[in-house]
Design a protein around this motif. Structure first.
Motif, PDB file in Angstrom:
ATOM      1  N   TYR A  36       0.821  -1.206   0.000  1.00 20.34           N
ATOM      2  CA  TYR A  36       0.000   0.000   0.000  1.00 20.34           C
ATOM      3  C   TYR A  36       0.854   1.254   0.000  1.00 20.34           C
ATOM      4  O   TYR A  36       0.507   2.263  -0.620  1.00 20.34           O
ATOM      5  N   GLY A  37       2.005   1.198   0.703  1.00 23.89           N
ATOM      6  CA  GLY A  37       2.895   2.349   0.715  1.00 23.89           C
ATOM      7  C   GLY A  37       3.420   2.683  -0.665  1.00 23.89           C
ATOM      8  O   GLY A  37       3.447   3.844  -1.082  1.00 23.89           O
ATOM      9  N   SER A  38       3.822   1.648  -1.412  1.00 25.94           N
ATOM     10  CA  SER A  38       4.327   1.866  -2.771  1.00 25.94           C
ATOM     11  C   SER A  38       3.233   2.389  -3.681  1.00 25.94           C
ATOM     12  O   SER A  38       3.458   3.287  -4.496  1.00 25.94           O
ATOM     13  N   LEU A  39       2.027   1.838  -3.534  1.00 24.66           N
ATOM     14  CA  LEU A  39       0.921   2.279  -4.371  1.00 24.66           C
ATOM     15  C   LEU A  39       0.612   3.747  -4.124  1.00 24.66           C
ATOM     16  O   LEU A  39       0.350   4.511  -5.057  1.00 24.66           O
ATOM     17  N   PHE A  40       0.649   4.144  -2.856  1.00 20.96           N
ATOM     18  CA  PHE A  40       0.387   5.540  -2.527  1.00 20.96           C
ATOM     19  C   PHE A  40       1.449   6.464  -3.135  1.00 20.96           C
ATOM     20  O   PHE A  40       1.149   7.516  -3.682  1.00 20.96           O
ATOM     21  N   ASN A  41       2.703   6.051  -3.053  1.00 24.09           N
ATOM     22  CA  ASN A  41       3.797   6.894  -3.552  1.00 24.09           C
ATOM     23  C   ASN A  41       3.755   7.054  -5.067  1.00 24.09           C
ATOM     24  O   ASN A  41       3.915   8.156  -5.595  1.00 24.09           O
ATOM     25  N   VAL A  42       3.532   5.954  -5.792  1.00 19.42           N
ATOM     26  CA  VAL A  42       3.594   6.036  -7.254  1.00 19.42           C
ATOM     27  C   VAL A  42       2.324   6.622  -7.849  1.00 19.42           C
ATOM     28  O   VAL A  42       2.338   7.092  -8.988  1.00 19.42           O
ATOM     29  N   SER A  43       1.221   6.616  -7.084  1.00 23.66           N
ATOM     30  CA  SER A  43      -0.043   7.111  -7.641  1.00 23.66           C
ATOM     31  C   SER A  43       0.020   8.595  -7.979  1.00 23.66           C
ATOM     32  O   SER A  43      -0.770   9.092  -8.774  1.00 23.66           O
ATOM     33  N   LYS A  44       0.981   9.309  -7.376  1.00 22.85           N
ATOM     34  CA  LYS A  44       1.116  10.731  -7.654  1.00 22.85           C
ATOM     35  C   LYS A  44       1.747  10.983  -9.027  1.00 22.85           C
ATOM     36  O   LYS A  44       1.589  12.057  -9.597  1.00 22.85           O
ATOM     37  N   ASP A  45       2.477   9.995  -9.530  1.00 22.29           N
ATOM     38  CA  ASP A  45       3.201  10.172 -10.790  1.00 22.29           C
ATOM     39  C   ASP A  45       2.627   9.345 -11.934  1.00 22.29           C
ATOM     40  O   ASP A  45       3.035   9.515 -13.080  1.00 22.29           O
ATOM     41  N   TYR A  46       1.703   8.417 -11.615  1.00 16.06           N
ATOM     42  CA  TYR A  46       1.157   7.547 -12.645  1.00 16.06           C
ATOM     43  C   TYR A  46      -0.332   7.847 -12.853  1.00 16.06           C
ATOM     44  O   TYR A  46      -1.005   8.410 -11.988  1.00 16.06           O
ATOM     45  N   THR A  47      -0.835   7.441 -14.006  1.00 19.26           N
ATOM     46  CA  THR A  47      -2.185   7.812 -14.417  1.00 19.26           C
ATOM     47  C   THR A  47      -3.155   6.644 -14.394  1.00 19.26           C
ATOM     48  O   THR A  47      -4.339   6.825 -14.137  1.00 19.26           O
TER      49      THR A  47
END
Length: 656
Positions: free
Chosen positions: A52-63
């Motif tokens: 969940y931590g990784s998903l939260f971090n990358v969601s700001k840069d991915y569409t």
């Protein structure tokens, strides 16, 4: 982000990644899955995450993201799929297709198709939509299941104007954010329910609309004649008696039998069971069924008890209400709400006395049955439209009923009215109460359960998205006006979006007179509260639609503008008075420090209330000047006193 992500993935993702040593010791979990995110649809920009931590971090840069998960992190293919979590549909709006489609249009298509309420609807930049139904339980992927998933997905896409070529459980969909999420609910659907829906659609497509295959039951009235129910009526064994009795009691209830008649039939049915139930148990089951919240038996229970194919959807045409011997609870809801509304939105007294005063809107001689009244109140409580407060006990108890959400009440009545007027097939419809305000701003995946009328995050560039269907053409509610302000007017039957927008304009003008900008109003809870208070005062003086004493648009809006200015002037006066009281108790050093902080705030690029900061600085300067004058006065007074004493001493000395 976590609330929505956990709603989709559950325990398929972990909080933190395992170290290699842990993996070697514990092995690789067959429960976990990989989520793919992407900046576009090319492989080069795709990344796989498992926490969940990784998903939260990358969601700001991915569409884009995959609602379903995979057992490999290097290959997003149908063959590497591990868990199916969501049924997702892409409604495209490119190349003139679905041009002008709005959220209520999508909801109407879903309703007409007989589909359950979706869990999430995301609007794409091209004005298309991604519709998601999250599953109650994830399904383990397999070749057979994947193929059936795609068949159901294609069928749903055809029914709701989706892209029939964009199918497959491995596909990417747009990441939800505050900006693009236009509908969110806690509703989840079972995969079996979608399979059953698909089967019924296939049957209806293959045969005449009045002819159904063996497993389908059309309408409550034919429920007891269906072969599966008839088999249960032949009697059951010991382990099935309780469930069968309750299920059959619901079947009689749905078919229109009264409680006493149903009990007589079930006592005769009980004679066929091996062994028989006690008569008191039969009576209890019937009572529980008739006084409980369920109105019809579970299709799943009938399948289990009979061992036969059985399904039914109740969406037959409704008779005119005046021709019915029993009015549906949904229709009585409107009458109950109308009665409470006519009493100013609140009634109190014994429940029986209240029920005795409520009559049918179709037949004034027909009163609501007391049992039905209690069910209606319970339903309205569940929907958070009505609040019930009971004081006292026994015969002396008094119940207070209050409408707490007029927006939901009006929309519910509108939906009920639309269903009665519609001559087509019926279903349970789609509740539009959770349409989100489409206000620009926010971060990725922050959704959580809560009120749909919470204050929205504010933006410098308000964007109005249509919230009315192009099919029915009701007045649209403006998307860039705070929800609380919209609700304050909507609760009083001001449902025209153009009027609400003009009223908000008057509020903005009133604040502008004090130097308050648009973004500062929407970003400050106190300012929103003042605007709602201004609406309440204006309604009291100039009337409202709900009370029938409305004095006209211009009169109302002019008074609203003046009221808003007056309320804010008093509010500002109280702010300054409180600030002056606070700084009077500060020391000189602390007072100077507060002044420097205010000067720094004044230099900021964006300031919520410049006039307030400038006024506070002026008050600090006055306080500092006053303190200097007091010090100077005290010093002069001491000097004059000492001089007088010395002169007196010289006078005494000369006299000697």
């Amino acid at each position: 982000m976590r609330n929505l992500a956990q709603q989709i993935y559950g325990n398929q993702l972990t909080e933190y990644s395992k170290k290699q040593a842990q993996k070697q010791k514990n092995g690789y979990s067959s429960r976990l899955g990989w989520v793919f995110v992407s900046k576009d649809f090319t492989k080069e920009t795709t990344k796989a995450v498992r926490t969940y931590g990784s998903l939260f971090n990358v969601s700001k840069d991915y569409t884009y993201f995959t609602p379903n998960t995979f057992y490999r992190n290097d290959l997003r293919r149908l063959s590497t799929l591990r868990w199916i979590n969501s049924m997702s549909i892409d409604i495209d709006a490119k190349n003139g297709e679905n041009e002008g489609m709005t959220l209520p249009d999508v909801q109407e298509f879903i309703t007409q198709a007989g589909l359950p309420m979706p869990s999430l609807i995301v609007q794409t930049p091209s004005k298309g939509f991604h519709v998601h139904w999250f599953l109650e339980q994830p399904k383990r992927a397999s070749d057979k299941l994947n193929a059936h998933y795609s068949r159901i997905q294609t069928c749903i896409a055809e029914m709701i104007h989706g892209d029939v070529h964009a199918v497959g459980p491995e596909r990417l969909f747009r990441l939800p954010t505050d900006e693009n999420t236009v509908f969110h609910s806690q509703t989840r659907v079972s995969f079996d329910e979608l399979c059953e829906w698909f089967q019924l659609v296939q049957e209806q497509n293959q045969q005449d609309v009045h002819t159904y295959k063996k497993g389908f039951c059309k309408g409550y009235e034919s429920l007891l004649k269906h072969p599966a129910v008839q088999k249960i009526l032949e009697g059951v064994n010991k382990g099935q008696r309780d469930t069968a009795c309750y299920t059959l009691a619901l079947a009689y209830k749905a078919a229109g039998y009264d409680e006493k008649t149903a009990e007589e039939h079930l006592h005769n049915w009980n004679k066929k069971n091996t062994p028989q139930m006690r008569q008191i148990e039969v009576k209890r089951k019937v009572k529980s069924a008739y006084r409980g919240r369920f109105h019809a038996p579970s299709a799943k229970k009938i399948r289990e008890l009979s061992g036969m194919l059985f399904s039914y959807i109740i969406w037959e045409e409704a008779k005119p209400r005046e021709e019915r011997t029993y009015s549906h609870i949904d229709e009585w809801k409107s009458d109950v709400l109308a009665f409470i509304r006519s009493r100013g939105g609140k009634v109190s007294g014994s429940q029986r006395d209240i029920a005795d005063q409520i009559t049918s809107s179709v037949d004034a001689e027909k009163k609501i049955p007391y049992a039905t009244f209690k069910k209606v109140v319970a339903r309205l409580e569940e929907q958070e439209i009505l609040s019930k407060k009971v004081s006292g006990k026994g015969r002396g108890a008094s119940t207070e009923l209050r409408i707490i959400d007029e927006v939901k009440a009006r929309r519910m009545q509108s939906e009920a009215s639309k269903k009665e007027q519609d001559t087509g097939s019926k279903n349970n419809g789609l509740n539009s109460n959770t349409i989100k305000d489409t206000v620009v701003g926010g971060t990725a995946l922050p959704l959580s359960a809560g009120s749909s009328l919470a204050l929205p995050k504010e933006t410098l560039t308000p964007v109005i998205l249509p919230t009315s269907s192009t099919l029915s053409k009701p007045a649209p509610l403006p998307g860039n006006v705070p929800s609380a302000f919209v609700s304050a007017l909507y609760n009083r039957s001001f449902i025209d979006g153009r009027f609400i927008f003009r009223a908000w304009g008057k509020v903005q003008l009133a604040f502008k007179a004090f130097g308050i900008t648009y973004h500062s109003i929407a970003a400050t809870d106190d300012y929103i509260r003042l605007a709602m208070d201004a609406v309440a005062v204006t309604v009291e003086k100039k009337g409202s639609m709900i009370a029938g004493d409305f004095q006209g648009d211009d009169c109302f809006l002019k008074y609203l503008f003046g009221t808003m200015k007056g309320l804010f002037a008093n509010y500002r006066s109280d702010q300054i008075k409180q600030f002056v009281e606070e700084i009077e108790g500060l020391g000189d050093i602390k007072l100077s420090h507060v002044g420097m902080e205010l000067e720094d705030e004044l230099m900021a690029a964006r300031i919520v209330d410049r006039e307030l900061v400038e006024t506070k600085l002026a008050e600090i300067e006055r306080e500092q000047s006053a303190r200097q004058r007091r010090k100077h006065y005290n010093n002069d007074s001491v000097f004059d006193l000492n001089s007088s004493i010395n002169q007196f001493k010289l006078f005494i000395k000369k006299g000697d």
